[in-house]
Write a protein that holds these residues in place. Structure first.
Motif, PDB file in Angstrom:
ATOM      1  N   HIS A 124      55.253 102.086 119.446  1.00 62.98           N
ATOM      2  CA  HIS A 124      53.747 101.909 119.067  1.00 62.98           C
ATOM      3  C   HIS A 124      53.677 102.631 117.729  1.00 62.98           C
ATOM      4  N   PHE A 125      53.930 103.870 117.883  1.00 64.69           N
ATOM      5  CA  PHE A 125      53.866 104.645 116.542  1.00 64.69           C
ATOM      6  C   PHE A 125      54.510 103.861 115.353  1.00 64.69           C
ATOM      7  N   LEU A 126      55.691 103.323 115.496  1.00 67.65           N
ATOM      8  CA  LEU A 126      56.318 102.769 114.588  1.00 67.65           C
ATOM      9  C   LEU A 126      55.624 101.133 114.225  1.00 67.65           C
ATOM     10  N   GLN A 127      55.108 100.464 114.993  1.00 69.30           N
ATOM     11  CA  GLN A 127      54.214  99.576 114.910  1.00 69.30           C
ATOM     12  C   GLN A 127      53.077  99.816 113.935  1.00 69.30           C
ATOM     13  N   THR A 128      52.302 101.125 114.302  1.00 66.81           N
ATOM     14  CA  THR A 128      51.291 101.313 113.503  1.00 66.81           C
ATOM     15  C   THR A 128      51.657 101.744 112.214  1.00 66.81           C
ATOM     16  N   LEU A 129      52.802 102.231 111.840  1.00 63.85           N
ATOM     17  CA  LEU A 129      53.161 102.877 110.649  1.00 63.85           C
ATOM     18  C   LEU A 129      53.593 101.305 109.741  1.00 63.85           C
ATOM     19  N   LEU A 130      53.908 100.621 110.341  1.00 68.94           N
ATOM     20  CA  LEU A 130      54.273  99.447 109.719  1.00 68.94           C
ATOM     21  C   LEU A 130      52.886  98.696 109.450  1.00 68.94           C
ATOM     22  N   HIS A 131      52.390  98.721 110.303  1.00 69.96           N
ATOM     23  CA  HIS A 131      50.858  97.822 110.127  1.00 69.96           C
ATOM     24  C   HIS A 131      50.111  98.430 108.747  1.00 69.96           C
ATOM     25  N   ILE A 132      50.135  99.748 108.876  1.00 69.37           N
ATOM     26  CA  ILE A 132      49.698 100.579 107.666  1.00 69.37           C
ATOM     27  C   ILE A 132      50.192 100.080 106.449  1.00 69.37           C
ATOM     28  N   ILE A 133      51.556 100.211 106.400  1.00 72.61           N
ATOM     29  CA  ILE A 133      52.274  99.759 105.149  1.00 72.61           C
ATOM     30  C   ILE A 133      51.947  98.116 104.803  1.00 72.61           C
ATOM     31  N   GLN A 134      51.881  97.285 105.864  1.00 73.43           N
ATOM     32  CA  GLN A 134      51.851  95.989 105.552  1.00 73.43           C
ATOM     33  C   GLN A 134      50.279  95.709 105.088  1.00 73.43           C
ATOM     34  N   VAL A 135      49.184  96.359 105.406  1.00 75.74           N
ATOM     35  CA  VAL A 135      47.983  96.368 105.044  1.00 75.74           C
ATOM     36  C   VAL A 135      47.881  96.592 103.587  1.00 75.74           C
ATOM     37  N   VAL A 136      48.317  98.038 103.273  1.00 72.00           N
ATOM     38  CA  VAL A 136      48.237  98.632 101.997  1.00 72.00           C
ATOM     39  C   VAL A 136      49.014  97.392 100.841  1.00 72.00           C
ATOM     40  N   VAL A 137      50.309  97.064 101.433  1.00 70.99           N
ATOM     41  CA  VAL A 137      51.116  95.944 100.423  1.00 70.99           C
ATOM     42  C   VAL A 137      50.137  94.595 100.210  1.00 70.99           C
ATOM     43  N   SER A 138      49.538  94.225 101.313  1.00 68.30           N
ATOM     44  CA  SER A 138      48.868  92.934 101.282  1.00 68.30           C
ATOM     45  C   SER A 138      47.414  93.247 100.081  1.00 68.30           C
ATOM     46  N   TYR A 139      46.940  94.289 100.362  1.00 71.25           N
ATOM     47  CA  TYR A 139      46.067  94.443  99.365  1.00 71.25           C
ATOM     48  C   TYR A 139      46.333  94.777  97.989  1.00 71.25           C
ATOM     49  N   PHE A 140      47.372  95.366  97.721  1.00 71.42           N
ATOM     50  CA  PHE A 140      48.151  95.579  96.450  1.00 71.42           C
ATOM     51  C   PHE A 140      48.283  94.111  95.843  1.00 71.42           C
ATOM     52  N   LEU A 141      48.855  93.257  96.661  1.00 72.59           N
ATOM     53  CA  LEU A 141      49.166  91.963  96.188  1.00 72.59           C
ATOM     54  C   LEU A 141      47.841  91.050  95.733  1.00 72.59           C
ATOM     55  N   MET A 142      46.873  91.447  96.664  1.00 75.36           N
ATOM     56  CA  MET A 142      45.572  90.762  96.485  1.00 75.36           C
ATOM     57  C   MET A 142      45.019  91.105  94.882  1.00 75.36           C
ATOM     58  N   LEU A 143      44.822  92.446  94.844  1.00 76.14           N
ATOM     59  CA  LEU A 143      44.618  93.048  93.407  1.00 76.14           C
ATOM     60  C   LEU A 143      45.441  92.809  92.428  1.00 76.14           C
ATOM     61  N   ILE A 144      46.957  92.648  92.593  1.00 79.36           N
ATOM     62  CA  ILE A 144      47.426  92.100  91.514  1.00 79.36           C
ATOM     63  C   ILE A 144      47.215  90.790  91.002  1.00 79.36           C
ATOM     64  N   PHE A 145      47.124  90.100  92.042  1.00 76.20           N
ATOM     65  CA  PHE A 145      46.631  88.351  91.812  1.00 76.20           C
ATOM     66  C   PHE A 145      45.366  88.403  90.943  1.00 76.20           C
ATOM     67  N   MET A 146      44.186  89.410  91.308  1.00 75.31           N
ATOM     68  CA  MET A 146      43.012  89.346  90.905  1.00 75.31           C
ATOM     69  C   MET A 146      43.001  89.789  89.353  1.00 75.31           C
ATOM     70  N   THR A 147      44.023  90.033  88.878  1.00 79.89           N
ATOM     71  CA  THR A 147      44.261  90.512  87.340  1.00 79.89           C
ATOM     72  C   THR A 147      44.134  89.199  86.625  1.00 79.89           C
ATOM     73  N   TYR A 148      44.134  88.063  87.280  1.00 81.09           N
ATOM     74  CA  TYR A 148      44.236  86.856  86.768  1.00 81.09           C
ATOM     75  C   TYR A 148      45.380  86.580  85.595  1.00 81.09           C
ATOM     76  N   ASN A 149      46.289  87.344  85.556  1.00 86.20           N
ATOM     77  CA  ASN A 149      47.244  87.115  84.763  1.00 86.20           C
ATOM     78  C   ASN A 149      48.207  86.211  85.352  1.00 86.20           C
ATOM     79  N   GLY A 150      48.565  85.001  84.623  1.00 87.91           N
ATOM     80  CA  GLY A 150      49.293  83.973  85.165  1.00 87.91           C
ATOM     81  C   GLY A 150      50.693  84.290  85.557  1.00 87.91           C
ATOM     82  N   TYR A 151      51.327  85.131  84.789  1.00 90.97           N
ATOM     83  CA  TYR A 151      52.791  85.648  85.213  1.00 90.97           C
ATOM     84  C   TYR A 151      52.832  86.365  86.346  1.00 90.97           C
ATOM     85  N   LEU A 152      51.856  87.228  86.515  1.00 89.18           N
ATOM     86  CA  LEU A 152      51.634  88.185  87.821  1.00 89.18           C
ATOM     87  C   LEU A 152      51.437  87.182  89.015  1.00 89.18           C
ATOM     88  N   CYS A 153      50.286  86.360  88.859  1.00 90.06           N
ATOM     89  CA  CYS A 153      50.171  85.468  89.993  1.00 90.06           C
ATOM     90  C   CYS A 153      51.379  84.661  90.456  1.00 90.06           C
TER      91      CYS A 153
END
Length: 182
Positions: A124-153
């Motif tokens: 359960h601790f491993l699942q929790t750690l992986l969940h935190i990493i997954q959420v952070v990576v998902s928000y990073f990807l969203m923010l990168i997409f929100m640069t509106y730079n076509g290459y990064l998107c």
């Protein structure tokens, strides 16, 4: 109400970067005055995630796109990996259960572990750690997409597609309850 005594400063329009690449960001983009709000293809003054991380050359953009592509693959791998771990832990709980006759003739399954024991388990601790990493990576990807730079998107979309191709064939569940940003 009369507002003629108020002095308003008008915001200057964003510049194209001056190099012909269609950068879309103003020199003073730290305050986001010139932040592009439409998709553009450029490689100068492209701020990515952190104020000091600014792309200013084609080589830097290629490197950033490769990094973003790999981050999107990691995100898809994390989703499937967490699902696989969860499935394994549920199978282990079923094997660690024993049937007990209920009061009304039904059969109840009693597990050997209490809720507290399962909650404090290494799995359960491993699942929790992986969940935190997954959420952070998902928000990073969203923010990168929100640069509106076509290459990064394109790098985000191509990485997500490649990650799905590489990992989803193992997926048994059609509805993804761990999805955060799609």
């Amino acid at each position: 109400m009369d507002h003629t005594h108020h002095h308003h400063q008008s915001m200057p329009p964003p510049t194209s970067g001056g190099d012909g690449a269609g950068g879309g960001h103003d020199e003073g983009h730290g305050g986001h005055m010139g932040m592009a709000m439409t998709f553009y293809l450029g490689y100068t003054n492209v701020e990515v995630l952190f104020s000091g991380l600014i792309i200013n050359s084609p080589g830097e953009m290629v490197g950033a796109c490769i990094g973003v592509f790999l981050m999107a693959i990691l995100y898809e791998g994390l989703k499937i990996g967490r699902e696989t771990l969860l499935r394994r832990s549920q199978v282990n709980i079923r094997y660690n259960s024993m049937p007990l006759p209920g009061a009304d003739g039904t059969v109840l399954m009693e597990t050997h572990k209490t809720v507290g024991q399962r909650m404090l388990s290494p799995g359960h601790f491993l699942q929790t750690l992986l969940h935190i990493i997954q959420v952070v990576v998902s928000y990073f990807l969203m923010l990168i997409f929100m640069t509106y730079n076509g290459y990064l998107c394109i790098a985000v979309a191509a990485g997500a597609g490649t990650g799905y191709f590489l990992f989803s064939w193992k997926k048994a569940v059609v509805v993804d309850i761990t999805e955060h940003c799609h």
